[in-house]
Write a protein that holds these residues in place. Sequence first.
Motif, PDB file in Angstrom:
ATOM      1  N   ALA A  24     -49.628 -24.410 -31.389  1.00 41.35           N
ATOM      2  CA  ALA A  24     -49.154 -25.238 -30.279  1.00 41.35           C
ATOM      3  C   ALA A  24     -50.324 -25.753 -29.456  1.00 41.35           C
ATOM      4  CB  ALA A  24     -48.191 -24.440 -29.400  1.00 41.35           C
ATOM      5  N   ARG A  25     -51.344 -24.867 -29.273  1.00 43.85           N
ATOM      6  CA  ARG A  25     -52.508 -25.315 -28.516  1.00 43.85           C
ATOM      7  C   ARG A  25     -53.240 -26.430 -29.236  1.00 43.85           C
ATOM      8  NH1 ARG A  25     -52.964 -19.715 -27.509  1.00 43.85           N
ATOM      9  NH2 ARG A  25     -54.519 -19.493 -29.173  1.00 43.85           N
ATOM     10  N   GLN A  26     -53.358 -26.298 -30.566  1.00 46.28           N
ATOM     11  CA  GLN A  26     -54.003 -27.363 -31.339  1.00 46.28           C
ATOM     12  C   GLN A  26     -53.212 -28.669 -31.248  1.00 46.28           C
ATOM     13  OE1 GLN A  26     -54.451 -25.857 -35.300  1.00 46.28           O
ATOM     14  NE2 GLN A  26     -56.060 -24.377 -34.744  1.00 46.28           N
ATOM     15  N   GLN A  27     -51.884 -28.551 -31.326  1.00 43.20           N
ATOM     16  CA  GLN A  27     -51.054 -29.755 -31.223  1.00 43.20           C
ATOM     17  C   GLN A  27     -51.193 -30.407 -29.853  1.00 43.20           C
ATOM     18  OE1 GLN A  27     -46.953 -29.086 -32.127  1.00 43.20           O
ATOM     19  NE2 GLN A  27     -46.363 -31.221 -31.846  1.00 43.20           N
ATOM     20  N   ASP A  28     -51.217 -29.557 -28.800  1.00 40.69           N
ATOM     21  CA  ASP A  28     -51.387 -30.103 -27.452  1.00 40.69           C
ATOM     22  C   ASP A  28     -52.721 -30.817 -27.316  1.00 40.69           C
ATOM     23  OD1 ASP A  28     -48.957 -29.086 -26.787  1.00 40.69           O
ATOM     24  OD2 ASP A  28     -49.745 -27.300 -25.758  1.00 40.69           O
ATOM     25  N   ALA A  29     -53.762 -30.172 -27.898  1.00 36.47           N
ATOM     26  CA  ALA A  29     -55.082 -30.799 -27.823  1.00 36.47           C
ATOM     27  C   ALA A  29     -55.094 -32.140 -28.554  1.00 36.47           C
ATOM     28  CB  ALA A  29     -56.138 -29.861 -28.413  1.00 36.47           C
ATOM     29  N   ALA A  30     -54.421 -32.176 -29.723  1.00 39.09           N
ATOM     30  CA  ALA A  30     -54.365 -33.432 -30.478  1.00 39.09           C
ATOM     31  C   ALA A  30     -53.606 -34.501 -29.698  1.00 39.09           C
ATOM     32  CB  ALA A  30     -53.703 -33.192 -31.831  1.00 39.09           C
ATOM     33  N   GLU A  31     -52.505 -34.078 -29.050  1.00 46.73           N
ATOM     34  CA  GLU A  31     -51.736 -35.049 -28.264  1.00 46.73           C
ATOM     35  C   GLU A  31     -52.556 -35.570 -27.082  1.00 46.73           C
ATOM     36  OE1 GLU A  31     -48.190 -33.061 -27.173  1.00 46.73           O
ATOM     37  OE2 GLU A  31     -47.247 -33.266 -29.158  1.00 46.73           O
ATOM     38  N   ARG A  32     -53.336 -34.666 -26.458  1.00 49.53           N
ATOM     39  CA  ARG A  32     -54.177 -35.124 -25.348  1.00 49.53           C
ATOM     40  C   ARG A  32     -55.230 -36.116 -25.821  1.00 49.53           C
ATOM     41  NH1 ARG A  32     -53.726 -29.677 -23.690  1.00 49.53           N
ATOM     42  NH2 ARG A  32     -55.717 -29.164 -24.691  1.00 49.53           N
ATOM     43  N   ARG A  33     -55.805 -35.818 -27.009  1.00 47.95           N
ATOM     44  CA  ARG A  33     -56.797 -36.756 -27.552  1.00 47.95           C
ATOM     45  C   ARG A  33     -56.170 -38.117 -27.824  1.00 47.95           C
ATOM     46  NH1 ARG A  33     -58.489 -32.160 -30.468  1.00 47.95           N
ATOM     47  NH2 ARG A  33     -57.338 -32.858 -32.322  1.00 47.95           N
ATOM     48  N   ASN A  34     -54.962 -38.083 -28.412  1.00 49.34           N
ATOM     49  CA  ASN A  34     -54.283 -39.350 -28.690  1.00 49.34           C
ATOM     50  C   ASN A  34     -53.955 -40.104 -27.410  1.00 49.34           C
ATOM     51  OD1 ASN A  34     -54.365 -38.859 -31.430  1.00 49.34           O
ATOM     52  ND2 ASN A  34     -52.333 -37.901 -31.493  1.00 49.34           N
ATOM     53  N   THR A  35     -53.523 -39.354 -26.398  1.00 49.27           N
ATOM     54  CA  THR A  35     -53.218 -39.989 -25.108  1.00 49.27           C
ATOM     55  C   THR A  35     -54.458 -40.611 -24.505  1.00 49.27           C
ATOM     56  OG1 THR A  35     -51.423 -38.425 -24.703  1.00 49.27           O
ATOM     57  CG2 THR A  35     -52.306 -39.603 -22.797  1.00 49.27           C
ATOM     58  N   ASP A  36     -55.573 -39.855 -24.566  1.00 44.91           N
ATOM     59  CA  ASP A  36     -56.828 -40.377 -24.016  1.00 44.91           C
ATOM     60  C   ASP A  36     -57.272 -41.626 -24.762  1.00 44.91           C
ATOM     61  OD1 ASP A  36     -56.800 -38.316 -22.234  1.00 44.91           O
ATOM     62  OD2 ASP A  36     -58.221 -37.057 -23.347  1.00 44.91           O
ATOM     63  N   LEU A  37     -57.133 -41.583 -26.102  1.00 42.85           N
ATOM     64  CA  LEU A  37     -57.516 -42.759 -26.894  1.00 42.85           C
ATOM     65  C   LEU A  37     -56.622 -43.949 -26.570  1.00 42.85           C
ATOM     66  CD1 LEU A  37     -58.220 -41.081 -30.370  1.00 42.85           C
ATOM     67  CD2 LEU A  37     -59.899 -42.073 -28.807  1.00 42.85           C
ATOM     68  N   GLY A  38     -55.300 -43.670 -26.421  1.00 38.92           N
ATOM     69  CA  GLY A  38     -54.374 -44.755 -26.085  1.00 38.92           C
ATOM     70  C   GLY A  38     -54.690 -45.361 -24.734  1.00 38.92           C
ATOM     71  N   GLN A  39     -54.995 -44.495 -23.757  1.00 40.07           N
ATOM     72  CA  GLN A  39     -55.330 -44.998 -22.426  1.00 40.07           C
ATOM     73  C   GLN A  39     -56.622 -45.806 -22.463  1.00 40.07           C
ATOM     74  OE1 GLN A  39     -53.426 -44.678 -19.636  1.00 40.07           O
ATOM     75  NE2 GLN A  39     -54.861 -46.158 -18.814  1.00 40.07           N
ATOM     76  N   ALA A  40     -57.597 -45.300 -23.249  1.00 38.22           N
ATOM     77  CA  ALA A  40     -58.850 -46.043 -23.371  1.00 38.22           C
ATOM     78  C   ALA A  40     -58.614 -47.404 -24.010  1.00 38.22           C
ATOM     79  CB  ALA A  40     -59.847 -45.227 -24.198  1.00 38.22           C
ATOM     80  N   GLY A  41     -57.723 -47.428 -25.018  1.00 36.56           N
ATOM     81  CA  GLY A  41     -57.411 -48.709 -25.652  1.00 36.56           C
ATOM     82  C   GLY A  41     -56.749 -49.675 -24.692  1.00 36.56           C
ATOM     83  N   GLN A  42     -55.823 -49.148 -23.862  1.00 36.91           N
ATOM     84  CA  GLN A  42     -55.167 -50.010 -22.875  1.00 36.91           C
ATOM     85  C   GLN A  42     -56.157 -50.516 -21.844  1.00 36.91           C
ATOM     86  OE1 GLN A  42     -51.916 -47.787 -21.215  1.00 36.91           O
ATOM     87  NE2 GLN A  42     -50.783 -47.684 -23.146  1.00 36.91           N
ATOM     88  N   ASP A  43     -57.065 -49.638 -21.404  1.00 40.11           N
ATOM     89  CA  ASP A  43     -58.074 -50.069 -20.440  1.00 40.11           C
ATOM     90  C   ASP A  43     -58.959 -51.155 -21.028  1.00 40.11           C
ATOM     91  OD1 ASP A  43     -57.031 -48.213 -18.723  1.00 40.11           O
ATOM     92  OD2 ASP A  43     -58.588 -46.705 -19.081  1.00 40.11           O
ATOM     93  N   GLN A  44     -59.332 -50.985 -22.293  1.00 38.98           N
ATOM     94  CA  GLN A  44     -60.185 -51.988 -22.933  1.00 38.98           C
ATOM     95  C   GLN A  44     -59.436 -53.304 -23.097  1.00 38.98           C
ATOM     96  OE1 GLN A  44     -63.455 -51.684 -23.733  1.00 38.98           O
ATOM     97  NE2 GLN A  44     -63.351 -53.871 -24.195  1.00 38.98           N
ATOM     98  N   ALA A  45     -58.149 -53.213 -23.480  1.00 35.08           N
ATOM     99  CA  ALA A  45     -57.357 -54.435 -23.625  1.00 35.08           C
ATOM    100  C   ALA A  45     -57.217 -55.157 -22.287  1.00 35.08           C
ATOM    101  CB  ALA A  45     -55.974 -54.102 -24.195  1.00 35.08           C
ATOM    102  N   GLY A  46     -56.991 -54.392 -21.210  1.00 36.01           N
ATOM    103  CA  GLY A  46     -56.899 -55.007 -19.886  1.00 36.01           C
ATOM    104  C   GLY A  46     -58.199 -55.671 -19.484  1.00 36.01           C
ATOM    105  N   GLN A  47     -59.322 -55.007 -19.779  1.00 36.10           N
ATOM    106  CA  GLN A  47     -60.625 -55.586 -19.449  1.00 36.10           C
ATOM    107  C   GLN A  47     -60.872 -56.858 -20.247  1.00 36.10           C
ATOM    108  OE1 GLN A  47     -63.855 -52.851 -19.946  1.00 36.10           O
ATOM    109  NE2 GLN A  47     -65.415 -54.341 -19.393  1.00 36.10           N
TER     110      GLN A  47
END
Length: 251
Positions: free
Chosen positions: A38-61
């Motif tokens: 579960a901890r590994q899955q949570d970590a993977a989900e956090r990484r995906n969330t961070d990547l998604g947010q970074a992608g949205q920030d880059q798209a907005g920029q």
Amino acid sequence: MAKGHWLDPLARSLLEAAGQLPPRAPSGGPAGARSADARQQDAAERRNTDLGQAGQDQAGQDQVEQETIEQELLALKLRQNPALRLASAEEVRHAAALGWRLDVNRATAADWLRLPGIQPAQVDLLLRLQAGGVQLSGLDDLQRLLELDGAQLRGWEPLLLFRWYGDGVPSASRPQAVDLNRARAAELQQRLPELAGPRCQRLLRERQREPFAHLADLQERLQLPPAVVEKLIGRVRFGKGPAGPELPRPA
């Protein structure tokens, strides 16, 4: 040894200590393993969330940078050609961001013709009402007057400025419009050089056959190019009834 015997746990412990059996998972082992997963899955989900947010920030920029480039390009075009017509709602929005405005109750034909999709007949109507002291108080007035759909009105909205003038009379004096159904040939050629020469002769023949109804009718019957019709906006009107025959001018 019978299954389920009370010595089974002890015997198993001895066999495990002797290395003859693999050690049992510690108490709570499966739950612990699940917690690690579960901890590994949570970590993977956090990484995906961070990547998604970074992608949205880059798209907005990227979008902001693209908007800036388009505004600078439009500003350059307007400096080179102050009478430039705006081709789309996006260009209207960029022009508004650059500080451009259209004063609805004082706009000229050239001002109105900047707007994408506006028709010469609509501009002519607006200028005739303005010349008569009519003012529009807001978007609803303009929409009803020109029978605009919502998308077109929203496309124009960023540029429109509804400023009310208390006297209700345009400040700039305008020459009286030429009545194309009644004006003499000399007046037509003097005040409307766009209709001089053969065009004037054809106009005189056509209006004897039937008075002109509006600018679109004039354009169709005289086969006038759009540029000529646009120059006539606000400068001509169409009286009711045919003009009388022109008498010979005295020597």
